[in-house]
Motif scaffolding. Structure first.
Motif, PDB file in Angstrom:
ATOM      1  N   MET A  18      -2.075   4.202 -31.662  1.00 23.83           N
ATOM      2  CA  MET A  18      -1.682   2.939 -31.099  1.00 23.83           C
ATOM      3  C   MET A  18      -0.143   2.669 -30.648  1.00 23.83           C
ATOM      4  SD  MET A  18      -4.712   1.365 -31.020  1.00 23.83           S
ATOM      5  CE  MET A  18      -4.522  -0.559 -30.994  1.00 23.83           C
ATOM      6  N   TYR A  19       0.148   2.012 -29.800  1.00 19.93           N
ATOM      7  CA  TYR A  19       1.570   1.911 -29.609  1.00 19.93           C
ATOM      8  C   TYR A  19       1.833   0.544 -29.589  1.00 19.93           C
ATOM      9  CZ  TYR A  19       0.485   6.691 -27.703  1.00 19.93           C
ATOM     10  OH  TYR A  19       0.459   7.968 -27.796  1.00 19.93           O
ATOM     11  N   LYS A  20       2.781   0.001 -30.574  1.00 19.18           N
ATOM     12  CA  LYS A  20       3.196  -1.333 -30.760  1.00 19.18           C
ATOM     13  C   LYS A  20       4.276  -2.001 -29.754  1.00 19.18           C
ATOM     14  CE  LYS A  20       4.485  -4.103 -34.756  1.00 19.18           C
ATOM     15  NZ  LYS A  20       4.995  -4.130 -36.136  1.00 19.18           N
ATOM     16  N   ILE A  21       3.929  -3.204 -29.535  1.00 23.74           N
ATOM     17  CA  ILE A  21       4.778  -3.973 -28.557  1.00 23.74           C
ATOM     18  C   ILE A  21       5.967  -4.464 -29.509  1.00 23.74           C
ATOM     19  CG2 ILE A  21       5.130  -5.667 -26.938  1.00 23.74           C
ATOM     20  CD1 ILE A  21       2.222  -5.210 -26.151  1.00 23.74           C
ATOM     21  N   LEU A  22       6.930  -4.213 -29.353  1.00 20.31           N
ATOM     22  CA  LEU A  22       8.294  -4.720 -29.960  1.00 20.31           C
ATOM     23  C   LEU A  22       9.204  -5.777 -29.292  1.00 20.31           C
ATOM     24  CD1 LEU A  22       9.891  -1.425 -31.210  1.00 20.31           C
ATOM     25  CD2 LEU A  22       7.901  -2.682 -32.204  1.00 20.31           C
ATOM     26  N   LYS A  23       8.731  -5.959 -28.232  1.00 22.08           N
ATOM     27  CA  LYS A  23       9.399  -7.099 -27.483  1.00 22.08           C
ATOM     28  C   LYS A  23       8.474  -7.645 -26.222  1.00 22.08           C
ATOM     29  CE  LYS A  23      13.368  -8.174 -24.691  1.00 22.08           C
ATOM     30  NZ  LYS A  23      14.726  -7.990 -24.188  1.00 22.08           N
ATOM     31  N   ALA A  24       8.215  -8.900 -25.991  1.00 26.66           N
ATOM     32  CA  ALA A  24       7.387  -9.329 -24.710  1.00 26.66           C
ATOM     33  C   ALA A  24       8.150 -10.362 -24.125  1.00 26.66           C
ATOM     34  CB  ALA A  24       6.024  -9.577 -25.115  1.00 26.66           C
ATOM     35  N   GLU A  25       8.504 -10.263 -22.940  1.00 28.63           N
ATOM     36  CA  GLU A  25       9.450 -11.453 -22.366  1.00 28.63           C
ATOM     37  C   GLU A  25       8.778 -11.598 -20.978  1.00 28.63           C
ATOM     38  OE1 GLU A  25      14.012 -11.913 -20.742  1.00 28.63           O
ATOM     39  OE2 GLU A  25      13.484 -10.271 -22.345  1.00 28.63           O
ATOM     40  N   LYS A  26       8.774 -12.724 -20.594  1.00 26.68           N
ATOM     41  CA  LYS A  26       8.539 -13.328 -19.271  1.00 26.68           C
ATOM     42  C   LYS A  26       9.831 -13.248 -18.441  1.00 26.68           C
ATOM     43  CE  LYS A  26       6.178 -16.526 -16.556  1.00 26.68           C
ATOM     44  NZ  LYS A  26       5.173 -18.031 -16.272  1.00 26.68           N
ATOM     45  N   LEU A  27       9.953 -12.477 -17.443  1.00 23.93           N
ATOM     46  CA  LEU A  27      11.340 -12.428 -16.664  1.00 23.93           C
ATOM     47  C   LEU A  27      11.007 -13.416 -15.388  1.00 23.93           C
ATOM     48  CD1 LEU A  27      11.900  -8.572 -16.084  1.00 23.93           C
ATOM     49  CD2 LEU A  27      12.812 -10.175 -17.833  1.00 23.93           C
ATOM     50  N   ALA A  28      10.182 -13.553 -14.877  1.00 21.27           N
ATOM     51  CA  ALA A  28       9.724 -14.565 -13.661  1.00 21.27           C
ATOM     52  C   ALA A  28       8.482 -14.911 -13.489  1.00 21.27           C
ATOM     53  CB  ALA A  28      10.690 -13.925 -12.434  1.00 21.27           C
ATOM     54  N   GLU A  29       8.057 -15.898 -12.752  1.00 26.00           N
ATOM     55  CA  GLU A  29       6.686 -16.150 -12.383  1.00 26.00           C
ATOM     56  C   GLU A  29       5.761 -14.780 -12.290  1.00 26.00           C
ATOM     57  OE1 GLU A  29       3.458 -18.187 -12.435  1.00 26.00           O
ATOM     58  OE2 GLU A  29       5.299 -19.013 -12.687  1.00 26.00           O
ATOM     59  N   LYS A  30       4.968 -14.514 -13.173  1.00 23.93           N
ATOM     60  CA  LYS A  30       3.944 -13.383 -13.020  1.00 23.93           C
ATOM     61  C   LYS A  30       4.758 -12.062 -13.393  1.00 23.93           C
ATOM     62  CE  LYS A  30       0.315 -15.655 -10.498  1.00 23.93           C
ATOM     63  NZ  LYS A  30      -0.638 -15.378  -9.388  1.00 23.93           N
ATOM     64  N   ILE A  31       5.997 -11.909 -13.434  1.00 18.77           N
ATOM     65  CA  ILE A  31       6.742 -10.733 -14.076  1.00 18.77           C
ATOM     66  C   ILE A  31       7.142 -10.730 -15.259  1.00 18.77           C
ATOM     67  CG2 ILE A  31       8.299  -9.090 -13.364  1.00 18.77           C
ATOM     68  CD1 ILE A  31       8.695 -10.418 -10.456  1.00 18.77           C
ATOM     69  N   TYR A  32       6.684  -9.761 -16.053  1.00 20.55           N
ATOM     70  CA  TYR A  32       6.738  -9.479 -17.601  1.00 20.55           C
ATOM     71  C   TYR A  32       7.493  -8.144 -17.916  1.00 20.55           C
ATOM     72  CZ  TYR A  32       3.430 -13.234 -17.320  1.00 20.55           C
ATOM     73  OH  TYR A  32       2.846 -14.416 -17.214  1.00 20.55           O
ATOM     74  N   LEU A  33       8.474  -8.201 -19.002  1.00 19.62           N
ATOM     75  CA  LEU A  33       9.074  -7.091 -19.671  1.00 19.62           C
ATOM     76  C   LEU A  33       8.474  -6.911 -20.970  1.00 19.62           C
ATOM     77  CD1 LEU A  33      12.679  -6.085 -19.626  1.00 19.62           C
ATOM     78  CD2 LEU A  33      11.439  -6.390 -21.756  1.00 19.62           C
ATOM     79  N   MET A  34       8.237  -5.670 -21.235  1.00 17.68           N
ATOM     80  CA  MET A  34       7.749  -5.099 -22.558  1.00 17.68           C
ATOM     81  C   MET A  34       8.599  -3.904 -23.160  1.00 17.68           C
ATOM     82  SD  MET A  34       3.756  -5.890 -22.665  1.00 17.68           S
ATOM     83  CE  MET A  34       2.992  -7.456 -22.539  1.00 17.68           C
ATOM     84  N   ASP A  35       8.924  -4.025 -24.376  1.00 19.07           N
ATOM     85  CA  ASP A  35       9.561  -2.781 -24.968  1.00 19.07           C
ATOM     86  C   ASP A  35       8.325  -2.148 -25.958  1.00 19.07           C
ATOM     87  OD1 ASP A  35      12.059  -3.192 -24.108  1.00 19.07           O
ATOM     88  OD2 ASP A  35      12.896  -4.033 -25.791  1.00 19.07           O
TER      89      ASP A  35
END
Length: 293
Positions: free
Chosen positions: A1-18
């Motif tokens: 399993m690969y844990k998500i350390l950060k989840a952020e919405k950058l813009a409408e329907k665009i997302y960033l995850m570490d």
């Protein structure tokens, strides 16, 4: 399993995850991609690597929620996990293999469209870390869809921002900015790297061919297995058949048949279309595994 350390919405329907993926982070290079799967029954989703931190063991991905799978993926939060996180896949940017001193002599311009800004960022960052300045043009439909402006500004030699509707900085396409830089500001470039929607890269290449600027594009056709065996990402590049997942994703933009690539992308969405492609393309429909006859 690969844990998500950060989840952020950058813009409408665009997302960033570490995502914590130490083995991928240890070996990846700018230009490569990963294939993620949320759960055992989930769709395999190819995503270009936006950034990486070898010490922390993290990979940064940026995606746009378009279909059911990416919409579901956008609901994942910090602490959630991916079932699979496979990579690095594909070939690294050609820039990382060049002599640094020779790179410093080149005038390079990047043109990023929409979510294409994400895969442009690690290449520009890598160049910056090695003392190479590059001009960067980033464009979006409007101000609200613009992403990674500030991180890009920190690593770009010069950053030019444009929006289709003129809601931020200037109105126009990335091609308009490049044309202005070359024709009106006297800029001369030895290389252009364009990443974005197929139609955007097509028109960038038409312009750079006219201007005499060698151009590299990062192709993002539909992928399934990421090993060249499914045939989904088949491309016509000059006189050769290539597969974006194993031969790319970067190619000489002046040799890519964009019209065929866009047609295949539409056909591959239906079962009948996939059957027709397999029929008409014959033995060249699959490839890349090294064991096919």
């Amino acid at each position: 399993m690969y844990k998500i350390l950060k989840a952020e919405k950058l813009a409408e329907k665009i997302y960033l995850m570490d995502v914590l993926a130490p083995r991928v982070a240890k070996h990846c290079q700018p230009g490569q991609f990963v294939i993620v799967k949320m759960d055992e029954k989930g769709e395999r989703i190819p995503l270009t690597i936006c950034d990486y931190n070898r010490e922390a063991g993290t990979i940064t991905i940026v995606f746009q929620s378009i279909g059911a799978s990416t919409t579901k993926m956008a609901e994942l939060k910090e602490g959630d996990c991916f079932e699979d996180f496979v990579g690095p896949l594909g070939c690294a940017s050609e820039l990382v293999h060049e002599d640094i001193e020779e790179l410093k002599k080149k005038k390079i311009v990047f043109i990023a469209g929409g979510v294409g800004t994400a895969p442009v960022y690690p290449q520009v960052k890598w160049l910056h870390e090695h003392g190479v300045d590059a001009d960067v043009i980033i464009g979006a439909k409007n101000k609200d869809m613009l992403i990674l402006e500030e991180p890009m500004r920190e690593v770009a030699g010069n950053l030019y921002v444009t929006t289709d509707d003129g809601s931020y900085v200037r109105k126009g396409m990335g091609t308009d900015v490049l044309k202005d830089l070359v024709n009106n500001e006297g800029k001369k470039y030895d290389l252009c790297v364009a990443i974005g929607p197929l139609i955007m890269m097509k028109f960038v290449c038409l312009l750079t061919k006219e201007l005499g600027i060698p151009t590299v594009v990062s192709m993002n056709p539909i992928m399934v297995d990421g090993t060249g065996m499914c045939g989904a990402c088949r491309l016509q590049v000059g006189d050769e058949i290539k597969f974006a997942c194993v031969d790319g994703p970067e190619f000489d933009g002046h040799k890519v048949d964009f019209d065929q690539a866009m047609k295949r992308q539409q056909m591959y969405k239906t079962e009948e279309g996939r059957a027709m492609l397999a029929l008409t393309e014959g033995d060249t429909h699959h490839g890349g595994c090294g064991h096919c006859n």
